[in-house]
Design a protein around this motif. Sequence first.
Motif, PDB file in Angstrom:
ATOM      1  N   LEU A 109       7.995  16.082   7.488  1.00 37.71           N
ATOM      2  CA  LEU A 109       8.779  15.550   8.612  1.00 37.71           C
ATOM      3  C   LEU A 109       7.893  15.028   9.734  1.00 37.71           C
ATOM      4  N   GLY A 110       6.670  15.547   9.820  1.00 34.00           N
ATOM      5  CA  GLY A 110       5.796  15.168  10.921  1.00 34.00           C
ATOM      6  C   GLY A 110       6.200  15.794  12.238  1.00 34.00           C
ATOM      7  N   VAL A 111       6.747  17.003  12.216  1.00 32.62           N
ATOM      8  CA  VAL A 111       7.176  17.678  13.441  1.00 32.62           C
ATOM      9  C   VAL A 111       6.212  18.803  13.774  1.00 32.62           C
ATOM     10  N   GLU A 112       6.131  19.135  15.048  1.00 31.29           N
ATOM     11  CA  GLU A 112       5.272  20.210  15.527  1.00 31.29           C
ATOM     12  C   GLU A 112       6.125  21.410  15.940  1.00 31.29           C
ATOM     13  N   VAL A 113       5.580  22.595  15.738  1.00 28.21           N
ATOM     14  CA  VAL A 113       6.240  23.822  16.159  1.00 28.21           C
ATOM     15  C   VAL A 113       5.723  24.199  17.547  1.00 28.21           C
ATOM     16  N   PRO A 114       6.601  24.487  18.504  1.00 28.21           N
ATOM     17  CA  PRO A 114       6.146  24.881  19.841  1.00 28.21           C
ATOM     18  C   PRO A 114       5.253  26.112  19.788  1.00 28.21           C
ATOM     19  N   PRO A 115       4.359  26.276  20.763  1.00 24.29           N
ATOM     20  CA  PRO A 115       3.441  27.423  20.755  1.00 24.29           C
ATOM     21  C   PRO A 115       4.136  28.775  20.638  1.00 24.29           C
ATOM     22  N   ARG A 116       5.273  28.940  21.309  1.00 25.99           N
ATOM     23  CA  ARG A 116       5.961  30.229  21.200  1.00 25.99           C
ATOM     24  C   ARG A 116       6.453  30.467  19.771  1.00 25.99           C
ATOM     25  N   GLY A 117       6.989  29.420  19.160  1.00 27.39           N
ATOM     26  CA  GLY A 117       7.443  29.558  17.783  1.00 27.39           C
ATOM     27  C   GLY A 117       6.300  29.929  16.845  1.00 27.39           C
ATOM     28  N   GLN A 118       5.122  29.340  17.056  1.00 25.55           N
ATOM     29  CA  GLN A 118       3.971  29.673  16.224  1.00 25.55           C
ATOM     30  C   GLN A 118       3.551  31.123  16.420  1.00 25.55           C
ATOM     31  N   ALA A 119       3.537  31.568  17.682  1.00 27.46           N
ATOM     32  CA  ALA A 119       3.128  32.947  17.956  1.00 27.46           C
ATOM     33  C   ALA A 119       4.105  33.950  17.358  1.00 27.46           C
ATOM     34  N   VAL A 120       5.401  33.649  17.432  1.00 21.79           N
ATOM     35  CA  VAL A 120       6.395  34.549  16.841  1.00 21.79           C
ATOM     36  C   VAL A 120       6.208  34.612  15.331  1.00 21.79           C
ATOM     37  N   ARG A 121       5.896  33.483  14.716  1.00 23.54           N
ATOM     38  CA  ARG A 121       5.627  33.475  13.274  1.00 23.54           C
ATOM     39  C   ARG A 121       4.450  34.390  12.925  1.00 23.54           C
ATOM     40  N   ILE A 122       3.374  34.324  13.696  1.00 25.68           N
ATOM     41  CA  ILE A 122       2.212  35.175  13.432  1.00 25.68           C
ATOM     42  C   ILE A 122       2.576  36.647  13.636  1.00 25.68           C
ATOM     43  N   LEU A 123       3.332  36.929  14.676  1.00 22.05           N
ATOM     44  CA  LEU A 123       3.761  38.306  14.926  1.00 22.05           C
ATOM     45  C   LEU A 123       4.527  38.866  13.727  1.00 22.05           C
ATOM     46  N   MET A 124       5.492  38.104  13.242  1.00 24.83           N
ATOM     47  CA  MET A 124       6.339  38.590  12.164  1.00 24.83           C
ATOM     48  C   MET A 124       5.570  38.702  10.850  1.00 24.83           C
ATOM     49  N   THR A 125       4.716  37.740  10.552  1.00 27.22           N
ATOM     50  CA  THR A 125       4.004  37.773   9.273  1.00 27.22           C
ATOM     51  C   THR A 125       2.941  38.871   9.246  1.00 27.22           C
ATOM     52  N   GLU A 126       2.240  39.091  10.362  1.00 24.96           N
ATOM     53  CA  GLU A 126       1.222  40.146  10.349  1.00 24.96           C
ATOM     54  C   GLU A 126       1.856  41.531  10.291  1.00 24.96           C
ATOM     55  N   LEU A 127       2.978  41.714  10.949  1.00 27.15           N
ATOM     56  CA  LEU A 127       3.699  42.984  10.786  1.00 27.15           C
ATOM     57  C   LEU A 127       4.222  43.118   9.355  1.00 27.15           C
ATOM     58  N   ASN A 128       4.616  41.998   8.764  1.00 20.17           N
ATOM     59  CA  ASN A 128       5.070  42.004   7.378  1.00 20.17           C
ATOM     60  C   ASN A 128       3.927  42.340   6.428  1.00 20.17           C
TER      61      ASN A 128
END
Length: 422
Positions: free
Chosen positions: A118-137
């Motif tokens: 799509l060529g879209v960017e994820v906002p910084p907060r969205g990226q940080a939440v992704r890292i939070l959830m995946t590392e806890l996972n």
Amino acid sequence: MTDRTTPPVDGSQLVEDFEAGARGAFVEDVEETEEGGRMTINMGPQHPSTHGVLRLVLTLEGEIVREARPVIGYLHTGMEKECEDSTWRQAVTIVTRMDYLAPFFNELVYSMAVEKLLGVEVPPRGQAVRILMTELNRISSHLVWLATQGMDMGAVSMMTYGFRERELLIDFFEAVTGLRMNHNYIIPGGVWQDLPDGWQTMVEDFIAIFPGRLAEYERLLSGNPIWRQRTMGVAVISREDALAHSASGPLLRSTGVPWDIRKAFPYSGIERYEFDVPTATDGDVFARYNLRLEEMRQSLRIVRQVVDTLPGGDYKNMDPKITPPPRSELTRSMEAVIHHFKLVTQGYPVPPGDVYTAVESPRGELGAYVASNGETLPYRVHVRDPSFVNLQTLPIMMRDTLVADTVATIASVDPIMGGVDR
């Protein structure tokens, strides 16, 4: 009513037939040798220590495994093809079910591929939440591995301890996503919704308690003479064999190769956080055990940094082409209702092309190859699951080992058959 003309059943003959059938099912071949003979038997797929429906065909010479052949396919669901019958957004609900112990990673790698098309960017907060959830996972997945590895090898209390700490994380996931697994939370463009009130307290409580629990695990196992005898020097794989079979994750790093997708090809802003990639050189069960313990410490280190530096702003890309309008607009704008209806029922088209993206899951390199022909449905979705690839190393690690070490070997690979038979 009973047909009294039916001749009586010969019970002894039934027993003989059953035993003959059982021998045929579990003994495929007997090869006589000078040492006394070899026997090929089935292990699984019902055996609980295979962690799912994995079948192993073992050629035994006494108590020694001379050959091992993994047989897969018993859990096949065709999820990749199901994705191709779903819209780009709907496919998230399918990929999350592949590696069911690490669902956030499945969602992330697929969403990253769609975002690239799509060529879209994820906002910084969205990226940080992704890292939070995946590392806890990552921690929660390793806890299941540690619990079941201990259970398989007789450390029964480890099963209780591992699931005790995992429950804290599952409670947090439920608070954030509404579900305890298969979350459908990480989506193309960001995450489905922002973190709820009280999320930080839950994470802080876990950060405070978990280092002590890790030390408790080590006191229970690391110096235990039985644990060491059953893991040290068991299921050894060399660096060359691991690389030749495209192994990844803790399995590869236990041979001294510091390969981690988070460092080699950073994603979702993971490069902003400091962490180390632990390695070992022995390539045995004990090395993989120690590595996963250290990986949990490093994930906890990343989580601490995310909590301290979580940015504000949007949690997903608000491009109206891929994001439904806010619920508040639906009550006052007919255009918003129409737009919402079309996105939900038809989805959004994705420009033609194909991409490959990868993330570092708890088991290694998890990749997604996604192709689009410009329609609202994916043309092709294929997942490179690390469990599928890592299973190829079992024949190497199990050759000329004791049959009693079979369970420890399988558990140390940590295969998830939902990802293998996707």
